[in-house]
Design an enzyme around this catalytic site. Structure first.
Site, PDB file in Angstrom:
ATOM      1  N   TYR A 239      -1.055   1.479  -5.535  1.00  0.00           N
ATOM      2  CA  TYR A 239      -2.126   0.481  -5.409  1.00  0.00           C
ATOM      3  C   TYR A 239      -3.345   1.092  -4.719  1.00  0.00           C
ATOM      4  O   TYR A 239      -4.454   1.045  -5.250  1.00  0.00           O
ATOM      5  CB  TYR A 239      -1.596  -0.711  -4.625  1.00  0.00           C
TER       6      TYR A 239
ATOM      7  N   VAL B  64       1.820 -12.806   2.595  1.00  0.00           N
ATOM      8  CA  VAL B  64       2.278 -13.414   3.838  1.00  0.00           C
ATOM      9  C   VAL B  64       1.988 -14.916   3.903  1.00  0.00           C
ATOM     10  O   VAL B  64       2.855 -15.703   4.309  1.00  0.00           O
ATOM     11  CB  VAL B  64       1.710 -12.644   5.066  1.00  0.00           C
TER      12      VAL B  64
ATOM     13  N   THR C  55      -2.293  -7.036  12.312  1.00  0.00           N
ATOM     14  CA  THR C  55      -3.268  -8.100  12.034  1.00  0.00           C
ATOM     15  C   THR C  55      -3.798  -8.029  10.608  1.00  0.00           C
ATOM     16  O   THR C  55      -3.795  -6.975   9.976  1.00  0.00           O
ATOM     17  CB  THR C  55      -4.493  -8.005  12.982  1.00  0.00           C
TER      18      THR C  55
HETATM   19  P1  NAD Z   1      -2.987 -12.041  -8.941  1.00  0.00           P
HETATM   20  O1  NAD Z   1      -1.736 -11.263  -9.060  1.00  0.00           O
HETATM   21  O2  NAD Z   1      -2.864 -13.511  -8.733  1.00  0.00           O
HETATM   22  O3  NAD Z   1      -3.935 -11.803 -10.184  1.00  0.00           O
HETATM   23  C1  NAD Z   1      -3.970 -10.599 -10.906  1.00  0.00           C
HETATM   24  C2  NAD Z   1      -4.015 -10.939 -12.373  1.00  0.00           C
HETATM   25  O4  NAD Z   1      -4.109  -9.736 -13.148  1.00  0.00           O
HETATM   26  C3  NAD Z   1      -2.749 -11.672 -12.843  1.00  0.00           C
HETATM   27  O5  NAD Z   1      -3.124 -12.813 -13.576  1.00  0.00           O
HETATM   28  C4  NAD Z   1      -2.035 -10.645 -13.705  1.00  0.00           C
HETATM   29  O6  NAD Z   1      -1.215 -11.233 -14.696  1.00  0.00           O
HETATM   30  C5  NAD Z   1      -3.211  -9.843 -14.261  1.00  0.00           C
HETATM   31  N1  NAD Z   1      -2.854  -8.489 -14.695  1.00  0.00           N
HETATM   32  C6  NAD Z   1      -2.163  -7.553 -13.992  1.00  0.00           C
HETATM   33  N2  NAD Z   1      -2.019  -6.431 -14.721  1.00  0.00           N
HETATM   34  C7  NAD Z   1      -2.645  -6.653 -15.913  1.00  0.00           C
HETATM   35  C8  NAD Z   1      -2.828  -5.869 -17.095  1.00  0.00           C
HETATM   36  N3  NAD Z   1      -2.331  -4.640 -17.195  1.00  0.00           N
HETATM   37  N4  NAD Z   1      -3.518  -6.411 -18.120  1.00  0.00           N
HETATM   38  C9  NAD Z   1      -4.010  -7.675 -18.033  1.00  0.00           C
HETATM   39  N5  NAD Z   1      -3.865  -8.464 -16.943  1.00  0.00           N
HETATM   40  C10 NAD Z   1      -3.178  -7.953 -15.897  1.00  0.00           C
HETATM   41  O7  NAD Z   1      -3.819 -11.397  -7.738  1.00  0.00           O
HETATM   42  P2  NAD Z   1      -5.199 -11.842  -7.084  1.00  0.00           P
HETATM   43  O8  NAD Z   1      -4.963 -12.055  -5.656  1.00  0.00           O
HETATM   44  O9  NAD Z   1      -5.852 -12.902  -7.886  1.00  0.00           O
HETATM   45  O10 NAD Z   1      -6.027 -10.472  -7.206  1.00  0.00           O
HETATM   46  C11 NAD Z   1      -7.045 -10.297  -8.176  1.00  0.00           C
HETATM   47  C12 NAD Z   1      -7.730  -8.961  -7.945  1.00  0.00           C
HETATM   48  O11 NAD Z   1      -8.310  -8.934  -6.651  1.00  0.00           O
HETATM   49  C13 NAD Z   1      -6.785  -7.756  -8.014  1.00  0.00           C
HETATM   50  O12 NAD Z   1      -7.466  -6.691  -8.640  1.00  0.00           O
HETATM   51  C14 NAD Z   1      -6.530  -7.430  -6.564  1.00  0.00           C
HETATM   52  O13 NAD Z   1      -6.229  -6.064  -6.390  1.00  0.00           O
HETATM   53  C15 NAD Z   1      -7.847  -7.806  -5.924  1.00  0.00           C
HETATM   54  N6  NAD Z   1      -7.667  -8.146  -4.505  1.00  0.00           N
HETATM   55  C16 NAD Z   1      -7.115  -9.327  -4.128  1.00  0.00           C
HETATM   56  C17 NAD Z   1      -6.933  -9.601  -2.781  1.00  0.00           C
HETATM   57  C18 NAD Z   1      -6.348 -10.900  -2.292  1.00  0.00           C
HETATM   58  O14 NAD Z   1      -6.154 -11.043  -1.082  1.00  0.00           O
HETATM   59  N7  NAD Z   1      -6.076 -11.883  -3.118  1.00  0.00           N
HETATM   60  C19 NAD Z   1      -7.290  -8.640  -1.825  1.00  0.00           C
HETATM   61  C20 NAD Z   1      -7.816  -7.429  -2.259  1.00  0.00           C
HETATM   62  C21 NAD Z   1      -8.024  -7.192  -3.612  1.00  0.00           C
HETATM   63  N1  UDP Z   2       4.428  -9.914   5.935  1.00  0.00           N
HETATM   64  C1  UDP Z   2       5.445 -10.473   6.700  1.00  0.00           C
HETATM   65  N2  UDP Z   2       6.301 -11.351   6.106  1.00  0.00           N
HETATM   66  C2  UDP Z   2       6.184 -11.714   4.792  1.00  0.00           C
HETATM   67  C3  UDP Z   2       5.139 -11.138   4.015  1.00  0.00           C
HETATM   68  C4  UDP Z   2       4.287 -10.228   4.620  1.00  0.00           C
HETATM   69  O1  UDP Z   2       5.580 -10.177   7.888  1.00  0.00           O
HETATM   70  O2  UDP Z   2       6.993 -12.546   4.332  1.00  0.00           O
HETATM   71  C5  UDP Z   2       3.480  -8.994   6.590  1.00  0.00           C
HETATM   72  C6  UDP Z   2       3.261  -7.664   5.872  1.00  0.00           C
HETATM   73  O3  UDP Z   2       4.240  -6.728   6.260  1.00  0.00           O
HETATM   74  C7  UDP Z   2       1.872  -7.303   6.352  1.00  0.00           C
HETATM   75  C8  UDP Z   2       1.157  -8.664   6.471  1.00  0.00           C
HETATM   76  O4  UDP Z   2       2.209  -9.620   6.588  1.00  0.00           O
HETATM   77  O5  UDP Z   2       1.940  -6.712   7.634  1.00  0.00           O
HETATM   78  C9  UDP Z   2       0.272  -8.989   5.275  1.00  0.00           C
HETATM   79  O6  UDP Z   2       1.050  -8.836   4.103  1.00  0.00           O
HETATM   80  P1  UDP Z   2       0.515  -9.193   2.644  1.00  0.00           P
HETATM   81  O7  UDP Z   2       1.578  -8.754   1.704  1.00  0.00           O
HETATM   82  O8  UDP Z   2       0.084 -10.609   2.583  1.00  0.00           O
HETATM   83  O9  UDP Z   2      -0.810  -8.346   2.476  1.00  0.00           O
HETATM   84  P2  UDP Z   2      -1.193  -6.805   2.671  1.00  0.00           P
HETATM   85  O10 UDP Z   2      -0.069  -6.067   3.322  1.00  0.00           O
HETATM   86  O11 UDP Z   2      -1.476  -6.323   1.294  1.00  0.00           O
HETATM   87  O12 UDP Z   2      -2.386  -6.871   3.539  1.00  0.00           O
END
Ligand code: NAD
Ligand code: UDP
Length: 311
Positions: free
Chosen positions: A146, A188, A211
């Site tokens: 990722y 989380v 955090t």
């Molecule tokens: P999500 O998993 O809900 O959405 C991702 C979507 O992409 C899903 O609908 C999935 O089916 C689709 N997808 C995955 N692989 C695919 C492929 N090969 N072809 C077509 N579709 C595909 O996640 P989200 O939280 O909505 O995240 C959306 C974007 O934002 C992602 O790129 C993620 O990395 C980025 N992002 C999200 C967060 C967050 O906190 N939600 C934080 C940082 C970055």
């Molecule tokens: N985490 C946790 N319990 C859970 C899911 C996540 O303690 O059931 C922790 C995880 O290890 C991380 C933080 O919560 O330290 C945020 O996790 P998340 O998967 O939401 O996002 P990311 O690690 O991608 O920031």
């Protein structure tokens, strides 16, 4: 004037909120998704809308796309338990999928917006993280599919921008939460809310002192749209909520309080390469986009808790 906008990852958490916002403003959205983590029910609010065309397809394979003015590229697994299960597909959609979307953006002279992530900073040694920080990522660790996938996607975006004049933007998104997070996707906030409503234990990975800064989805979508519409933006822009940096332990206590107080809090082993702290420096977004998150954690978490109770 109606604009055609492509949103990849449209059936996901962020993609579905973004599509709703764009259609509500009178745009036509062509959404692409392979439904690996996306869900049809996320698009319930747009069901029957003539302004949403849904294309089922895997962006890691060649796919034909319509002309558009703006492309938001969100398709990618986003939750650690998901991408840890499919590391190859995660790298492929961020590499080949991003390349395909950039080539399409160039063909139709569309503006391109990459959904990147705070994970490009890895386990940061600088706090809070400005865009100028290069990060501290384990390039071969379990999370590298990722982290490095997104870092490659950013590098590719900058290369197409510099060499091939694609009008490109990069959003470095920090942890975002809200209604429509998939209950089983392992992040989380959703994990804790699901467990809280069931009266089951909330499971903290490690000490719980780590955090995250939590941004509500409506604020995030506003930031993404402003980033796409800004006149000129060079380089990546952090989008996240620096005011709401909380430890996982504090979050767990708040969720237990919000969900009826029946759950206990237990500790499991620390997740591998789990970042210890994370908070965005959003000076660039404030200055260039006039953007700042508005929704406090108390308000956003209680709205999200209600959603999880009813779903
Ligand atoms: P999500 O998993 O809900 O959405 C991702 C979507 O992409 C899903 O609908 C999935 O089916 C689709 N997808 C995955 N692989 C695919 C492929 N090969 N072809 C077509 N579709 C595909 O996640 P989200 O939280 O909505 O995240 C959306 C974007 O934002 C992602 O790129 C993620 O990395 C980025 N992002 C999200 C967060 C967050 O906190 N939600 C934080 C940082 C970055
Ligand atoms: N985490 C946790 N319990 C859970 C899911 C996540 O303690 O059931 C922790 C995880 O290890 C991380 C933080 O919560 O330290 C945020 O996790 P998340 O998967 O939401 O996002 P990311 O690690 O991608 O920031």
């Amino acid at each position: 004037m109606k604009e055609t906008v492509i949103v990849s990852g449209v059936a996901g958490f962020l993609g579905s909120h973004l599509a709703e916002r764009l259609v509500a403003e009178g745009n036509r959205v062509v959404g692409i998704d392979n439904f690996s983590s996306g869900r049809r029910e996320n698009l319930e609010g747009l069901r029957g809308s003539p302004d949403l065309t849904l294309v089922r397809g895997d962006l890691a394979q060649p796919i034909s796309l319509p002309r558009a003015r703006t492309i938001y590229h969100l398709a990618s697994p986003a939750s650690p338990p998901r991408y840890l299960k499919i590391p190859v597909a995660t790298l492929e959609v961020n590499a080949f999928g991003t390349a395909q979307m950039l080539a399409h953006a160039r063909r139709c002279r569309a503006r391109f917006v990459l959904a990147s992530t705070s994970e490009v900073y890895g386990d940061p040694e600088v706090h809070p993280q400005p865009e100028t920080y290069w990060g501290h990522v384990n390039p071969i660790g379990v999370r590298s599919c990722y982290d490095e996938g997104k870092r490659f996607a950013e590098a590719l975006t900058m290369a197409w921008h510099r060499e091939r004049a694609v009008d490109a933007r990069i959003a470095r998104i920090f942890n975002t939460y809200g209604p429509r997070m998939a209950p089983d996707d392992g992040r989380v906030v959703s994990n804790f809310l699901v467990a809280g409503w069931k009266g089951e234990p909330l499971r903290i990975h490690g000490t719980g002192k780590q955090t995250r800064s939590l941004c509500y989805v409506d604020d995030l979508v506003e930031g993404l749209v402003r980033l796409a519409r800004a006149e000129t933006v060079e380089g990546p822009v952090n989008l996240g909520n620096p005011l709401e940096e909380v430890s996982v332990e504090t979050l767990a206590e708040r969720v237990v309080g919000l969900t009826g107080g029946r759950s206990t809090i237990v500790h499991d082993a620390k997740a591998e390469d789990d970042p210890e702290r994370r908070r965005p420096d959003i000076s660039k977004a404030k200055e260039l986009l006039g953007w700042t998150p508005r929704i406090r954690l108390e308000q956003g978490l209680s709205a999200t808790a209600k959603h999880f109770r009813n779903s």
